[in-house]
Design a protein around this motif. Structure first.
Motif, short mmCIF file in Angstrom:
data_model
loop_
_atom_site.label_atom_id
_atom_site.label_comp_id
_atom_site.label_asym_id
_atom_site.label_seq_id
_atom_site.Cartn_x
_atom_site.Cartn_y
_atom_site.Cartn_z
N VAL A 138 22.71 72.21 2.91
CA VAL A 138 23.50 71.27 3.71
C VAL A 138 22.76 71.01 5.00
N ILE A 139 22.49 69.73 5.25
CA ILE A 139 21.76 69.32 6.44
C ILE A 139 22.68 68.43 7.26
N MET A 140 22.75 68.71 8.54
CA MET A 140 23.58 67.92 9.43
C MET A 140 22.73 66.80 10.04
N ILE A 141 23.20 65.56 9.89
CA ILE A 141 22.49 64.38 10.37
C ILE A 141 23.35 63.70 11.44
N PRO A 142 22.77 63.41 12.62
CA PRO A 142 23.58 62.73 13.64
C PRO A 142 23.91 61.30 13.21
N ASN A 143 25.13 60.89 13.46
CA ASN A 143 25.53 59.51 13.16
C ASN A 143 24.82 58.58 14.13
N PRO A 144 24.31 57.45 13.63
CA PRO A 144 23.60 56.53 14.51
C PRO A 144 24.52 55.95 15.59
N GLY A 145 23.98 55.82 16.78
CA GLY A 145 24.73 55.20 17.87
C GLY A 145 25.76 56.10 18.53
N GLN A 146 25.77 57.39 18.17
CA GLN A 146 26.73 58.31 18.77
C GLN A 146 25.97 59.45 19.46
N LEU A 147 26.61 60.07 20.43
CA LEU A 147 25.96 61.17 21.16
C LEU A 147 25.69 62.33 20.21
N ALA A 148 24.44 62.77 20.19
CA ALA A 148 24.03 63.83 19.26
C ALA A 148 24.33 65.22 19.76
N ASN A 149 24.92 65.36 20.93
CA ASN A 149 25.23 66.70 21.43
C ASN A 149 26.66 67.14 21.11
N TRP A 150 27.40 66.32 20.38
CA TRP A 150 28.75 66.70 19.96
C TRP A 150 28.77 66.85 18.45
N PRO A 151 29.18 68.01 17.94
CA PRO A 151 29.12 68.26 16.49
C PRO A 151 29.97 67.31 15.66
N LYS A 152 31.02 66.75 16.23
CA LYS A 152 31.86 65.82 15.46
C LYS A 152 31.12 64.51 15.16
N ASN A 153 30.00 64.27 15.84
CA ASN A 153 29.22 63.05 15.64
C ASN A 153 28.11 63.22 14.60
N TYR A 154 28.25 64.22 13.75
CA TYR A 154 27.28 64.47 12.68
C TYR A 154 27.95 64.31 11.33
N ARG A 155 27.15 64.05 10.33
CA ARG A 155 27.65 64.04 8.95
C ARG A 155 26.81 65.03 8.15
N ALA A 156 27.43 65.60 7.15
CA ALA A 156 26.75 66.59 6.31
C ALA A 156 26.12 65.90 5.11
N ILE A 157 24.89 66.24 4.81
CA ILE A 157 24.20 65.77 3.62
C ILE A 157 23.92 66.99 2.76
N SER A 158 24.34 66.96 1.52
CA SER A 158 24.09 68.07 0.60
C SER A 158 22.93 67.72 -0.30
N ILE A 159 21.91 68.56 -0.29
CA ILE A 159 20.75 68.35 -1.16
C ILE A 159 20.88 69.35 -2.30
N LEU A 160 21.23 68.81 -3.48
CA LEU A 160 21.47 69.64 -4.66
C LEU A 160 20.17 70.00 -5.36
N LEU A 161 20.27 71.00 -6.23
CA LEU A 161 19.14 71.36 -7.09
C LEU A 161 18.82 70.17 -8.00
#
Length: 168
Positions: A138-161
């Motif tokens: 699971v990799i956390m990617i900052p949402n574009p156009g939002q402050l990257a220092n707040w965790p709520k402004n990230y989305r999770a990307i799951s990289i499966l096998l």
């Protein structure tokens, strides 16, 4: 040549600014737990119970269910060829580029594994260790156009096998 990634600012967590990887991880885990937890506020609890009981009955029953049609070697090869070779590998490190060059024997074995999964209706452990087919990084990617220092402004990307994506 890989493009340089911009460094991200420190994350603001529940206990202040997270300066270590462990503190950042803890902050993101808390955010994901909140985002991914069921909300029963306006839920019809009796319906949830009925659905859970019915699913349990179906799983425990011996009755025939709709048949799943076997996959072919050609179908598995087409799935492999449809993957973008530049996609990130999963936790096992197997790349999509390597799969595209895999020998026909591998594709045949993968088709046999997929057919066994369909026949048994069971995703087995991937290797002899504790790895599971549905393990992901699971990799956390900052949402574009939002402050990257707040965790709520990230989305999770799951990289499966890669192997589980073929079997899906």
């Amino acid at each position: 040549m890989k493009k340089q990634r911009a460094s991200l600012p420190p994350i603001h967590g529940a206990r202040g600014i997270a300066f270590t990887t462990e503190a950042e991880t803890e902050t993101f885990v808390r955010i994901l737990e909140r985002k991914c937890s069921p909300v029963y506020e306006n839920a019809d609890v009796s319906s949830i119970g009925r659905v859970q009981r019915r699913v349990g009955e179906i799983l425990m029953s011996e009755e025939d269910v709709d048949p799943l049609w076997p996959t072919s070697l050609e179908e598995v090869k087409a799935i492999i060829m449809a993957f973008r070779p530049s996609k990130a590998p999963g936790p096992d490190g197997i790349t999509y580029r390597a799969l595209k060059h895999a020998p026909r024997k591998f594709v045949r074995h993968m088709a046999n594994i997929c057919n066994a999964i369909l026949h048994l209706r069971y995703f087995p452990p991937l290797y002899c260790d504790t790895s599971q087919w549905k393990q992901a990084d699971v990799i956390m990617i900052p949402n574009p156009g939002q402050l990257a220092n707040w965790p709520k402004n990230y989305r999770a990307i799951s990289i499966l096998l890669v192997m589980s994506k073929i079997a899906d």
